[in-house]
Design a protein around this motif. Sequence first.
Motif, short mmCIF file in Angstrom:
data_model
loop_
_atom_site.label_atom_id
_atom_site.label_comp_id
_atom_site.label_asym_id
_atom_site.label_seq_id
_atom_site.Cartn_x
_atom_site.Cartn_y
_atom_site.Cartn_z
N TYR A 42 0.97 -1.15 -0.03
CA TYR A 42 0.24 -0.01 0.04
C TYR A 42 0.89 1.16 -0.02
N SER B 259 -3.91 4.04 11.01
CA SER B 259 -3.12 3.81 10.10
C SER B 259 -3.34 2.82 9.12
N SER C 253 -2.25 0.44 7.05
CA SER C 253 -1.72 -1.03 7.21
C SER C 253 -2.15 -1.86 8.20
N ARG D 281 -4.96 -4.46 8.20
CA ARG D 281 -4.45 -5.92 7.89
C ARG D 281 -4.16 -6.40 9.00
N HIS E 221 3.55 8.68 1.50
CA HIS E 221 2.16 8.46 0.97
C HIS E 221 1.82 9.73 0.10
N ASP F 286 9.98 -2.82 4.03
CA ASP F 286 8.87 -1.88 4.31
C ASP F 286 9.54 -0.41 4.08
O1 PMV Z 1 0.09 2.26 7.28
P1 PMV Z 1 1.00 3.26 6.97
O2 PMV Z 1 0.28 4.32 6.75
O3 PMV Z 1 2.30 3.37 7.74
O4 PMV Z 1 1.61 2.81 5.63
C1 PMV Z 1 2.53 1.67 5.56
C2 PMV Z 1 3.02 1.48 4.03
C3 PMV Z 1 3.91 0.40 3.87
O5 PMV Z 1 4.38 -0.33 5.30
C4 PMV Z 1 5.28 0.79 3.31
C5 PMV Z 1 3.65 -0.86 2.98
C6 PMV Z 1 2.32 -1.65 3.74
O6 PMV Z 1 1.60 -1.77 2.78
O7 PMV Z 1 2.38 -1.98 4.73
#
Ligand code: PMV
Length: 366
Positions: free
Chosen positions: A32, A166, A168, A171, A231, A318
């Motif tokens: 992502y 956040s 991720s 998930r 992002h 990551d």
């Molecule tokens: O969840 P965020 O906004 O910290 O973004 C995470 C982005 C990555 O870790 C680089 C990729 C991912 O899909 O986890």
Amino acid sequence: MLKPVIEPSVNAEDFAGQASWAAPSNIAIVKYWGKHGVQLPRNPSVSMTLSKALTGTRLHWRPGTGRLVAFSASGEADAQFADRVAAYLSKMALEHPALARLDFGVETENAFPHSSGIASSASGFAALALGLASAVVAESQGAEASLPEDGPAFRSFAGRLARLGSGSASRSLCGPWMAWGQTEAFADNAEKPTDDHAVPLDHVHADFSTWRDAIAIVDAGKKAVSSSAGHRLMEGNPFAETRFGNARQRTLALDRALREGDTDTFVQIAEAEALELHALMMSSKPSYILMRPGTLAVIQAVQEFRADTDLPLCFTLDAGPNVHLLYPASAAAQVEDFIHDAVRRYCDDGRVLMDAAGEGPTRLKD
Ligand code: PMV
């Protein structure tokens, strides 16, 4: 406006209710990277839930107005982190009326070493969101009051709240394999992945539930450019549209590979995604590089090991310099010898965190 005072420690007796959850981090295979609207992903992503990189969070609540009133992280006051959690909680108060009627105390602790270079936002926001979902169940009179905490509706609700902290983190609500974001893949999954929250994948070949993740800590320092800034930089990236298309295609290919147990395709997708993520950082304006010389040395050693042994060891990254080494349990003996002999030397203090696919969060005794 005066900033509300946040007490630097939490006294359970000052509160009326509490819920404690432990939630794991996750590692994305399809990444992502790039978002729009209210924390919505530009492309689907697929991840493996971890089992040891956990955050444990006890959320306390009492009647109030959606404020954070007491906070401690690993038993200590951390003003910067407290401000981020306070901002998140006041946003969540707009998401559900039950949350707008509560004030909160938060005690949180990571099971992985502080300054290990492991992002704690996925496990941290997942654990906090689960606490908020428990508070909604406890404090609502409506349909939510009877939501079972081990059911999909509770998990989806918590997954949405986690996403708003956040992306991720959404998930991390289940395991061992999760997908988030609208896609044509996983058509026969019990729940279709949506942009709103991530869902567990049903048709994954049993071999993939034994996969491990050894995290080579090349640099334990704080990264120079945050994920939120990364992002944002995707908005002006000249390769953005190509990137989102690649992620969509790879999600379809990974769906097939996961269900068929096709490790060759898995390895190829994992490495292509890791390198593309970092290529996007290098082609952002301004450009930046989060890899270190040790990152490339580990990547090269992994590729040589695979060529020499034919074992399905691959790497992913990551948004940082540390290298995740992914492999099935059947290759563990040889891979772990290799890590000892050829990877530790590139790591900060020789540190490699050994983790594996996991089933997702657990409710702790309050
Ligand atoms: O969840 P965020 O906004 O910290 O973004 C995470 C982005 C990555 O870790 C680089 C990729 C991912 O899909 O986890």
